[in-house]
Design a protein around this motif. Sequence first.
Motif, short mmCIF file in Angstrom:
data_model
loop_
_atom_site.label_atom_id
_atom_site.label_comp_id
_atom_site.label_asym_id
_atom_site.label_seq_id
_atom_site.Cartn_x
_atom_site.Cartn_y
_atom_site.Cartn_z
N ARG A 495 0.88 -1.16 0.06
CA ARG A 495 0.02 -0.11 -0.09
C ARG A 495 1.03 1.31 -0.02
N THR A 496 0.61 2.17 -1.04
CA THR A 496 1.56 3.30 -1.16
C THR A 496 0.57 4.37 -1.18
N PRO A 497 0.94 5.68 -0.98
CA PRO A 497 0.15 6.89 -0.96
C PRO A 497 -0.67 7.04 -2.12
N GLN A 498 -0.34 6.37 -3.30
CA GLN A 498 -0.81 6.47 -4.79
C GLN A 498 -1.85 5.47 -4.92
N GLY A 499 -2.02 4.52 -3.98
CA GLY A 499 -2.84 3.19 -4.46
C GLY A 499 -1.87 1.85 -3.88
N ASN A 500 -2.41 0.84 -3.99
CA ASN A 500 -1.76 -0.35 -4.01
C ASN A 500 -1.07 -0.77 -5.40
N ARG A 501 0.07 -1.30 -5.12
CA ARG A 501 1.21 -1.79 -6.16
C ARG A 501 1.58 -3.12 -5.90
N SER A 502 2.11 -3.96 -6.84
CA SER A 502 2.65 -5.22 -6.52
C SER A 502 4.20 -5.12 -7.16
N VAL A 503 5.09 -5.62 -6.37
CA VAL A 503 6.50 -5.59 -6.66
C VAL A 503 6.90 -7.01 -6.48
N VAL A 504 8.11 -7.62 -7.07
CA VAL A 504 8.57 -8.83 -6.70
C VAL A 504 9.79 -8.49 -5.93
N LEU A 505 9.99 -9.12 -4.94
CA LEU A 505 11.19 -8.96 -3.93
C LEU A 505 12.10 -10.27 -4.51
N GLU A 506 13.26 -10.14 -5.02
CA GLU A 506 14.17 -11.22 -5.52
C GLU A 506 14.73 -11.79 -4.18
N LEU A 507 14.54 -13.22 -4.04
CA LEU A 507 15.44 -13.86 -3.09
C LEU A 507 16.65 -14.34 -3.37
N PRO A 508 17.81 -14.24 -2.82
CA PRO A 508 18.88 -14.22 -3.09
C PRO A 508 19.25 -15.99 -2.94
N ARG A 509 20.09 -16.40 -4.05
CA ARG A 509 20.22 -17.95 -3.97
C ARG A 509 21.27 -18.28 -2.88
N ASN A 510 20.97 -19.31 -2.28
CA ASN A 510 21.57 -19.89 -1.08
C ASN A 510 22.90 -20.53 -1.31
#
Length: 510
Positions: A495-510
């Motif tokens: 949730r941002t002041p401009q509305g809901n947005r979707s983003v992908v958070l990359e997961l570091p490889r172990n």
Amino acid sequence: MLKRKEFILGAAAGLTLAAAATAGGVINWPGAHAEPQAVNRITPVPANGDSFTPPPGAPNSFATIFEQVAPAVVQIDVTVKVDQPQGGAFTIPGLPFQFVPPQGRGGQGDEPQTTQGAGSGFFISQDGFIVTNNHVVADATEIKVKMSDGRELPARLIGRDPGTDLAVIKVEGNDFKYVSFEETAQPRVGDWVIAIGNPFGLGGTATAGIVSAKARDIDPSGYNDYIQIDAAINRGNSGGPTFDIYGRVIGVNSAIYSPTGGSVGIGFAIPAETAKNVTTRLMQGQTIERGYVGVGIQDIPPGTVGALALPADTKGAYVGEVTPDGPAQRAGVQVGDIVVQVNGRNIDGSTELRRMVAATEAGQNVRFTVIRDGRRQEINIRAAKRPSDEELNVATGGDDPQKAPQGPAANTTVEGMKVAPVNAATRRQYNLPADIQGVVVTETVPGSKAAQLGIPTGVVILRANNQILSGPADLERAIAAARSAGRPGVLLLVRTPQGNRSVVLELPRN
């Protein structure tokens, strides 16, 4: 920056004349020093031997076209009210500074300030209907039309459509030269065009170029697939026509892309097909209505396909918000749904979905095919009438979370983010509405993937891989599940002041 050319306002425009500038008083004239002949220089030779005759396919001149169509193109002068706050200073649209009236003027009780603006337009009927841009006449208190023969006539507003930035005005009379929209022959990239209009209030100006590109998606409302042209258009060209070499209107000049505010050869025209459809309805006194289902959508963010283990060729639009008690919510659409088809037709992204819904009449059904939890399902929605832009642009409330006062919070560090539950304390701290659930980001670790995404302090993460979050532990479980499944990232709905947005958070490889 994308700029609209609605007005040439206030004082006259300044002209800068090109001249030979010298440093030290020495001018090197071409030919003053002989150069060795370049062996590899290519010197094209005209096929017909005439250096001044253009090659096949190029017009000898645009003069005949201009002479034929110029009588139908008009200059539009408008009077616009300007808000004047206490103290007298006010801002004129299009100028980067405030104007302060002379001493003794502009105080409380004075008459409202007005300014003059100018645009372009063109006759589309013998009896005085004129097409222009909505942004030229939207706030006008008085409209005058100046014709190519010098006549100046008062005009009245017939109708306008902010969604496509089109408007129709009318002058009295029944003997006007007019032009027609070309709806059948589609212009190609590389075809010649000529733009005629009123740049900087100069009137009767023609510029020529080619179609540079088609179907440009630069419109926030998403109702226009603009034609890009390189014929010079500037402030005051708004609402003027773009012609093909046969004098047919293929577009309505509306916007430019420019870092300077002037033409850099990237202009945009509303296609004739769209302009014809909208202006015909406005001439008939109709109000332009569009369908509405009540969802906030965006293109599927990069990385989403991998994060949700979807087929690699998945295309569509991501539902980030659903309007409470709106048509979509009543039909069962949920936040996190990915719309891949509308009425059985595949869609590439959010713009196509938006246009297809807008083309649906109120009361008609529109069928969404969505992917939810990895499975497809169909949802039938009864479309409503789209509210006005003013109604849709109601402020979301709350201050910018980045400016919220800081205070103690119980933080958990998850993938480079310090997050805290949304509770009474964090609601007060970050000015969050009472109905928001999730986890609030209180800090990002420098150098982390979250920091690289630019996730600001105070943003609320509502979902992770479409799972509703009630606290940091839910976020940790969603990330752990994505890792165990070998997925490259996790899809976050924030949730941002401009509305809901979707983003992908990359997961570091172990």
